[in-house]
Design an enzyme around this catalytic site. Structure first.
Site, PDB file in Angstrom:
ATOM      1  CG  HIS A 255      56.089  36.560  69.516  1.00 24.38           C
ATOM      2  ND1 HIS A 255      55.225  35.661  68.920  1.00 24.38           N
ATOM      3  CD2 HIS A 255      55.387  37.159  70.512  1.00 24.38           C
ATOM      4  CE1 HIS A 255      54.052  35.715  69.539  1.00 24.38           C
ATOM      5  NE2 HIS A 255      54.131  36.610  70.508  1.00 24.38           N
ATOM      6  CD  GLU A 256      53.473  41.766  64.991  1.00 21.14           C
ATOM      7  OE1 GLU A 256      52.638  42.014  65.882  1.00 21.14           O
ATOM      8  OE2 GLU A 256      54.353  42.577  64.618  1.00 21.14           O
ATOM      9  N   PRO A 257      53.157  39.633  68.130  1.00 19.16           N
ATOM     10  CG  PRO A 257      53.026  41.210  69.846  1.00 19.16           C
ATOM     11  CD  PRO A 257      53.941  40.702  68.763  1.00 19.16           C
ATOM     12  CG  ASP A 262      53.910  35.539  65.050  1.00 16.16           C
ATOM     13  OD1 ASP A 262      53.486  35.821  63.908  1.00 16.16           O
ATOM     14  OD2 ASP A 262      55.082  35.709  65.403  1.00 16.16           O
TER      15      ASP A 262
END
Ligand SMILES: [Zn+2]
Length: 497
Positions: A255-257, A262
């Site tokens: 996950h890449e906030p 995402d």
């Protein structure tokens, strides 16, 4: 008595239906692949085009009833960003390309898709009607025109806008977020290019297309929104395998906030990330563009009739991950002599692109990027240097006034004698002070540029010779291999350093 017979029959029927629908999908994909040539946008022929090259392609569609064209904002440098809407169906699909300025493959494919949607009487009218009746397609081609102007990843502000979905300090990110909020699309296509050097899994093949069903949390959860993304990818992977067997991969799903993929997934839009990677012999990615055209239209077909839900999401995990680096060139088992000692090493060499002519063209500048045991890694090109000794080439004793004089030298004779470097005189006329290229298969050094010392190794420009029994067998000049027993001066991609 009947039950034991009916049950297997039921499963047989289900299997037949599944096989049949897969055959239909492949058939459609094959036809799309073939027809691409007809609809290829002829004015886009290579990767380094700019917004000024696509503006006429948008403006000529103004007034065409097929399209609604809307200005959605301005880039940091003031370039107008436009959205092109096609279709009037209920399922809203937002497709954006080139948020990274040097990732243009899907921009080219988007204009091919517009041309295709304008066609008729070619056997695809039913598909067009189905797409336009059931979906509304919102295309934003070239979301980062300032980056495209410079053929660079980041925006004019120096920000990677795919790490700006949360902070939104770039106008381009604000535009995209605004569109997602306003349209609330059911589906999103986040269209990128990735390094052409990822392998598909542990194979020696480069990943030509990679996918990602982006994760909306650190737990990599799967809700309905993300499941549909996996199903779309499973469908696209199947039809692509015929054209690029074993060359489809999937991006790691951490996950890449800060990423748009995402976050869009988190905001409730089924998001598919498509990365156009590499293919040996297709540096301008024209074949990959054709694959984009086919895969995107295939996916839109499955969205339009919801047949994507027939795909099994578990098959997503059968797609190999983007793997190790595939070097442009690997020289294997070279004998290295250093400090009176001798050992064996492999060299991993990449030919990196350097923009010139206002980023409309490029030349290669090649470095030795790894040195040592590279046995788990591969090269798109490999040279077996078993029994060959690697040495630094010599500097030719005469200095020259300009590059064109050097180009007239008999390069083969020089290389045979072990000369790889030729120097320009202090008063030489050179086009530019920085790095430049030459078609001569030689490594030209400007006055003042030191001749490399020591054995060619990690970090060095990839110019060296490989000797067999004291004779030069191969000259590697700026990462390009010249076999002196089969020499072709035309293949020169020399460098001026
Ligand atoms: Zn990208």
């Amino acid at each position: 008595m009947t039950k034991p017979i009916i049950l297997p029959l039921f499963f047989l029927l289900i299997t037949l239906i599944t096989v049949d629908s897969q055959a239909q999908s492949q058939q459609l994909a094959d036809r799309l692949f073939k027809v691409h040539e007809t609809y290829r946008e002829a004015s886009l022929t290579q990767r380094r085009f700019k917004q000024k090259d696509i503006l006429p392609l948008i403006s000529k569609r103004q007034g065409n009833a097929l399209y609604q064209i809307e200005t959605v904002g301005e880039s940091f440098e003031g370039r107008t960003i436009q959205m092109i809407k096609i279709g009037s169906g209920k399922k809203k699909v937002l497709l954006w390309t080139q948020m990274h300025g040097d990732e243009p493959t899907a921009t080219m494919a988007s204009f091919d898709i517009f041309n295709f949607l304008e066609g008729k009487n070619d056997g695809f009218d039913d598909l067009r009607k189905k797409l336009l009746d059931n979906t509304a397609l919102y295309f934003v081609p070239m979301l980062n025109p300032d980056g495209a102007e410079r053929y660079q990843r980041r925006t004019m502000q120096g920000i990677d806008m795919n790490r700006d979905a949360a902070a939104r300090q770039t106008p381009e990110a604000q535009i995209l977020k605004g569109l997602v909020d306003r349209l609330k699309p059911d589906y999103g296509f986040n269209l990128h290019d990735q390094s052409p050097r990822y392998s598909a899994g542990r194979s020696p093949k480069v990943a030509t297309i990679s996918f990602l069903a982006t994760s909306y949390d650190y737990e990599l959860s799967i809700n309905d929104v993300r499941e549909r993304s996996m199903q779309l990818i499973v469908g696209m992977n199947k039809v692509l395998q015929k054209y690029i067997p074993g060359q489809v991969a999937r991006y790691a799903d951490d996950h890449e906030p800060r990423g748009f993929g995402d976050n869009v997934q988190k905001w409730g839009t089924t998001l598919v990330l498509i990365e156009s990677g590499g293919r040996v012999g297709d540096p301008e990615k024209q074949y990959i563009r054709q694959l984009n055209f086919m895969a995107i239209l295939s996916a839109l077909d499955k969205i339009s009739d919801n047949s994507l839900t027939k795909e099994n999401r578990e098959e997503y995990y059968n797609i190999p991950e983007n793997g190790r680096w595939v070097y442009d060139l690997v020289v294997r088992n070279a004998t290295v002599r250093q400090s009176g000692k001798s050992f064996t090493a492999d060299l991993g060499i990449n030919r990196n692109e350097v923009n010139y002519a206002n980023a409309t063209k490029f030349f290669y500048y090649s470095k030795i990027e790894d040195f040592g045991d590279l046995h788990p890694q591969y090269g798109s090109q490999e040279v077996d240097a078993t029994g060959l000794t690697i040495e630094k080439g010599k500097l030719y004793p005469t200095a020259f006034k300009n590059v064109s004089e050097i180009s007239k030298l008999n390069a083969l004779n020089l290389l045979r004698e072990g000369y790889t470097y030729v120097r320009l005189a202090p008063d030489a006329n050179t086009r530019a002070l920085g790095l430049y290229f030459t078609t001569a298969p030689l490594h030209i050094l400007r006055s003042g540029q030191a001749v490399p010392t020591g054995t060619p190794g990690l970090g060095a420009t990839a110019t060296f010779i490989l000797k067999k029994a004291g004779k030069v067998k191969y000259a590697v000049i700026n990462g390009f291999v010249h076999d002196l027993d089969d020499f072709n001066a035309e293949k020169g991609q020399g460098i001026v350093e």
